[in-house]
Design an enzyme around this catalytic site. Structure first.
Site, PDB file in Angstrom:
ATOM      1  N   HIS A   1      70.795  62.789  54.582  1.00 24.97           N
ATOM      2  CA  HIS A   1      70.997  64.030  55.327  1.00 24.97           C
ATOM      3  C   HIS A   1      72.448  64.439  55.135  1.00 24.97           C
ATOM      4  O   HIS A   1      73.343  63.612  55.251  1.00 24.97           O
ATOM      5  CB  HIS A   1      70.696  63.788  56.809  1.00 24.97           C
ATOM      6  CG  HIS A   1      70.558  65.057  57.614  1.00 24.97           C
ATOM      7  ND1 HIS A   1      71.627  65.873  57.886  1.00 24.97           N
ATOM      8  CD2 HIS A   1      69.484  65.635  58.188  1.00 24.97           C
ATOM      9  CE1 HIS A   1      71.207  66.913  58.606  1.00 24.97           C
ATOM     10  NE2 HIS A   1      69.913  66.790  58.794  1.00 24.97           N
TER      11      HIS A   1
ATOM     12  N   ARG B   1      73.537  74.665  61.053  1.00 25.26           N
ATOM     13  CA  ARG B   1      73.617  75.608  59.933  1.00 25.26           C
ATOM     14  C   ARG B   1      72.568  76.704  60.079  1.00 25.26           C
ATOM     15  O   ARG B   1      72.839  77.866  59.814  1.00 25.26           O
ATOM     16  CB  ARG B   1      73.459  74.864  58.608  1.00 25.26           C
ATOM     17  CG  ARG B   1      74.730  74.105  58.213  1.00 25.26           C
ATOM     18  CD  ARG B   1      74.492  73.178  57.029  1.00 25.26           C
ATOM     19  NE  ARG B   1      73.781  71.973  57.444  1.00 25.26           N
ATOM     20  CZ  ARG B   1      72.813  71.401  56.742  1.00 25.26           C
ATOM     21  NH1 ARG B   1      72.422  71.926  55.607  1.00 25.26           N
ATOM     22  NH2 ARG B   1      72.232  70.308  57.197  1.00 25.26           N
TER      23      ARG B   1
END
Lengths: 622, 251
Positions: A248, A268
């Site tokens: 990740h 994000r």
């Protein structure tokens, strides 16, 4: 000491999303079901999932449908996915999410009262059903409460809460038992007392999650020791795609003790941007060729996308996870990292403080409490962390059945669905869709069974000896072996790989295998973590060997497998799966197997120009 | 940056035990759970502790640190001075299995006694329509990570084993409130909260709210409104008070 015995129809190993959904289904099919889990009920790793569950409900953008979701999933996995699984997943995810709501889940809402959906990496439309950034908690609690609801029904009917579904919490399974070729039960021990336990059962559903604890920097909890992967191998099943591990892109990098803990992609998705030490939004430099026409090339366009998705392309911060993780890795290597060895993830200049606290409450809390960072006023520092294994037990897409009759697998422990890289949000939906299917598959298998397989006393005896062995030895501390394995896998079979280093890792694994035979656990059988770890090491080593051997063979870079010495994605390799098996557990064999061709109607969902980027010419000529 | 800290950790099983002294290394940024793990890895491999996510999301590592209920993973060592002796003991309200691990089955039993979410029969999956503002009340309570520290700290059962049968504790009274405030729940929960789960025992000292690692306002937002709903249901406050007193004196 006497060994406790229990008779069940279905034994589900693991009580995360997949395990609970499988158990619920098996019970709803009228099967007596045991849920066996290493932690307390409701603590499994699913609780850590933050962003949401991807399901093409079309609540926020009505253009979304299963075909768009299917395409996104295949793209994210670089077309290595089992297309049938990706198809079932995209088609059934909405029903699985709505069902949760009928069981009491409270997702965030749209203005018109439907389930709200958020943007996420690789998903064309806002698609993730969510509850702030604690969706996993909502999911596991809802499933846990559904199990309780079924127990209450059984209490009404039979006067016993546990008549049809019982949770064996803090209980570890160490061996699957077989009668000839078929599953006949499982052997394990109670963590609390150290007492041994045998389940007589014609079916086992593996739902044990992943393998992250073979790495130092990981978002995974201690439970993720690859138990299901190893149990399946040892029972004669096959593992595929083990070389593909998702790092990740955004794990915490500081303080050292929390290094690796997840920072949700929602940061994000909701507007957060990645910057290097020069203040540059570097992701614009890392848009790969295959995605060139789908991502914004300027900050202005990227920023407009949040409010007008029809006329702008997505910000490159929302590329699939493998791309972002590699980009961060490159920035840090090039000396443009943050002071503590990551890059900056900033949402403080992008959203008002109140909005950040509302949308990302767990992140706000986590950084405040663990790192003294207020994410509403300053950027976070983040870097890649071992998060998810795409590889796992090779299963039949429709039923979750493994090669061993009576053995089923669902969720992270199964392989194929996500290909070489999983999209964020596709895990929670995967759990629900395939958890249900595995529970159904196991029930159908039992319905067709003529004779119930029997547990042999010899297999129980050898499992007993194996389980108690570390207590009878006074050898090396298991923690030391574990730490060496974690360091080796992290450094040598990590995010960027090369042949020499992988070979080195395999040598280390061989040595550790010998050392594991000698580790001792001080103390008695009552809640003894040293003993537990000594037993888990067998699984971690087996799985690490699969990862390393498959990584060495696959001479290309794709999704969660990046070879420094073979940096290009090769269409020929897309047609090949690497399959791991073992005969006696002493070593792993890896062979190539052809990937089944995609069904024509699914093939036709893609633009030929796009398929050309992934498929061989021969495949295009169909 | 690292230093040697003094730890006193409860060791024992089967109802017996004692505090054991350790001197152990502490590095920058570490939390109490890190130190417990270091003890396991270097000095006491069989030291029992529950943990899971190490990020304050699963509620497994509840313990008492210097007498205060805390999550081991969210208690930073920098909140103590280097000279301070740090005492770590298991939760007091539940029986100890070994070292820092308690038998928390009380909580699972109580969870099972709360009737489940009961939607109207004619609403099918996919048809639910709720306003954000209407789900937010219950959503706050669904943030609960079931660390059980609220039940551990609640004086009704902390040193009163005899109250456990009649009292579900803040965690499950809050669960009842959560369901009662769910826009689609049709079950009658108010009388049961009082009579079956012991809402009347709560005298709103807010100890539960203080220890909640999720900062849920258990008392103000769940228990007090639930008490108000019970009062409204019973129409007459005097009757309610009488019942409450009767229930107490008979327990």
């Amino acid at each position: 000491m006497e060994i406790e015995r229990h008779d069940y129809d279905v034994v589900v190993i693991g009580a995360g999303g997949a395990g609970l959904r499988a158990a619920i289904e098996a019970r709803q099919q009228g099967k007596r079901t045991a849920i066996v889990c290493k932690s307390l009920f409701g603590k499994a790793h699913t609780v850590m999932a933050e962003g949401g569950a991807a399901a093409a409900m079309g609540n926020v953008n009505s253009d979304d449908n299963w075909m768009v979701h299917f395409r996104d999933t295949m793209r994210g996995g670089k077309f290595l996915n089992n297309w049938r699984m990706a198809e079932l997943h995209a088609k059934e995810a909405p029903d699985r999410v709505w069902e949760l709501e009928a069981w009491g889940a409270l997702f965030d809402r749209t203005k018109d009262g439907k389930i709200s959906q958020r943007n996420f990496g690789g998903h064309e439309y806002p698609r993730l059903a969510h509850v702030g950034d604690r969706t996993g908690l909502e999911l596991i609690r809802t499933l846990q409460q559904r199990v309780v609801a079924l127990q209450q029904e059984d209490y009404e009917t039979h006067g016993d809460y546990e008549a049809y579904i019982k949770v064996f919490a803090e209980c570890t399974v160490t061996r699957l038992l077989k009668d000839g070729d078929a599953i006949s039960g499982a052997f394990g021990y109670w963590r609390e007392t150290g007492n041994l336990i045998v389940f007589d059962a014609p079916t086992v559903v593996l739902a044990t999650g992943g393998i992250g604890k073979s790495y130092v920097v990981t978002s995974n909890s201690w439970e993720y020791t690859g138990d299901g992967h190893a149990l399946a191998l040892l029972a004669g099943a096959k593992l595929i795609n083990m070389e593909f591990i998702q790092f990740h892109p955004t794990g915490m990098v500081w303080p050292p003790s929390v290094r690796g803990i997840l920072v949700t992609e929602s940061v994000r998705g909701d507007g957060g941007v990645l910057r290097n030490s020069e203040g540059k939004r570097f992701m614009f430099d890392y848009i790969p060729e295959v995605f060139k026409d789908k991502y914004a090339t300027s900050e202005e366009e990227a920023d407009r996308w949040y409010t007008d998705q029809a006329n702008n392309r997505r910000p490159p911060e929302l590329l699939p996870r493998d791309e972002v993780a590699r980009a961060i890795n490159s920035e840090v290597k090039a000396g443009r990292g943050s002071p503590q060895g990551g890059v900056f993830l900033d949402v403080s200049t992008r959203l008002p403080a109140e909005e950040i606290k509302r949308r990302l409450p767990s992140m706000h809390h986590q950084f405040k409490e663990l790192a003294d960072v207020d994410i509403t006023t300053e950027p976070m520092q983040v870097g890649p962390t071992c998060h998810y294994i795409m590889g796992g037990v090779e299963v039949d897409a429709d039923t979750g059945a493994a090669a061993v009759p009576g053995l089923f697998a669902a969720g992270e422990v199964s392989g194929g669905m996500h290909g070489s890289n999983r999209l964020g949000g596709n895990s929670l939906s995967d759990l629900l869709v395939f958890g249900r299917r595995a529970g159904l598959g196991a029930s159908d298998y039992i319905n067709g069974l003529k004779v119930r397989p029997k547990v042999s006393e010899a297999s129980v005896e050898s499992a007993r000896k194996e389980a108690l062995a570390p207590l009878e030895r006074t050898g090396e501390n298991p923690y030391e072996v574990h730490q060496e394995l974690q360091r080796s896998m992290n450094d040598l079979v990590g995010i960027i790989r090369k042949a020499g280093e992988i070979s080195e890792a395999l040598e280390v694994i061989e040595k550790l295998k010998e050392r594991v035979q000698l580790v001792g656990a001080a103390g008695n059988r009552i809640y003894n973590p040293g003993w537990h770890l000594a037993l888990d090491l067998r699984n971690m080593l087996l799985v690490s060997e699969c990862v390393a051997k498959a990584a060495l063979l696959r001479e290309e870079s794709r999704g969660g497998h990046t070879r420094d010495d073979f940096p290009v994605m090769a269409a020929d390799w897309r047609r090949k799966l690497l399959v791991c098996s073992t005969t006696d557990g002493s070593g792993v064999t890896v062979v190539e197997q052809a990937q089944p061709e995609m069904r024509q109607d699914l093939f036709d969902l893609f633009d030929r120009g796009e398929l050309k980027k992934y498929l061989t010419e021969e495949e295009m000529d169909r | 940056m690292s230093y040697k800290a003094k730890f006193r950790v409860w060791r024992g099983e089967g109802g017996e035990g004692k505090l054991e002294d350790f001197t152990v290394e502490v590095n920058e940024g570490e939390v109490v759970l890190d130190i417990i793990h270091r003890l396991q890895a270097t000095q006491a491999p069989d030291l029992a502790v529950r943990w899971n996510c190490k990020a304050g999301k699963c509620g497994s590592c509840s313990m008492e640190i210097n007498g205060k209920p805390r999550l081991g993973c969210m208690t930073r060592m920098s909140t103590f001075t280097e000279e301070e002796v740090i005492t770590v003991t298991p939760m007091r309200t539940f029986p100890v299995i070994k070292d820092l691990v308690c038998d928390v089955s009380f909580n699972y039993q109580k969870a099972r006694e709360v009737p489940s979410f009961t939607p109207p029969k004619d609403v099918r999956p996919g048809e639910y329509r709720m306003k954000q503002v209407d789900v937010e009340r219950s959503q706050e309570f669904r943030k609960c990570i079931e660390c059980f520290m609220c039940n551990n700290v609640c004086h009704v059962i902390r040193d009163h084993e005899e109250n456990k049968a009649a009292f579900s504790g803040p965690r499950f009274l809050m669960r009842i409130a959560e369901l009662d405030m769910h826009p689609y729940d049709v079950a009658d929960r108010q009388v049961s909260a009082q009579e079956d789960h012991g809402l009347g025992y709560c005298n709103i000292t807010k100890c539960c709210t203080e220890v909640c690692p999720e900062h849920i306002k258990i008392t103000d937002n769940a228990l007090i409104p639930m008490k108000e709903r019970v009062v409204d249901r019973k129409y007459d406050p005097l009757v309610w008070l009488g019942n409450k007193i009767f229930k107490r004196s008979s327990s």
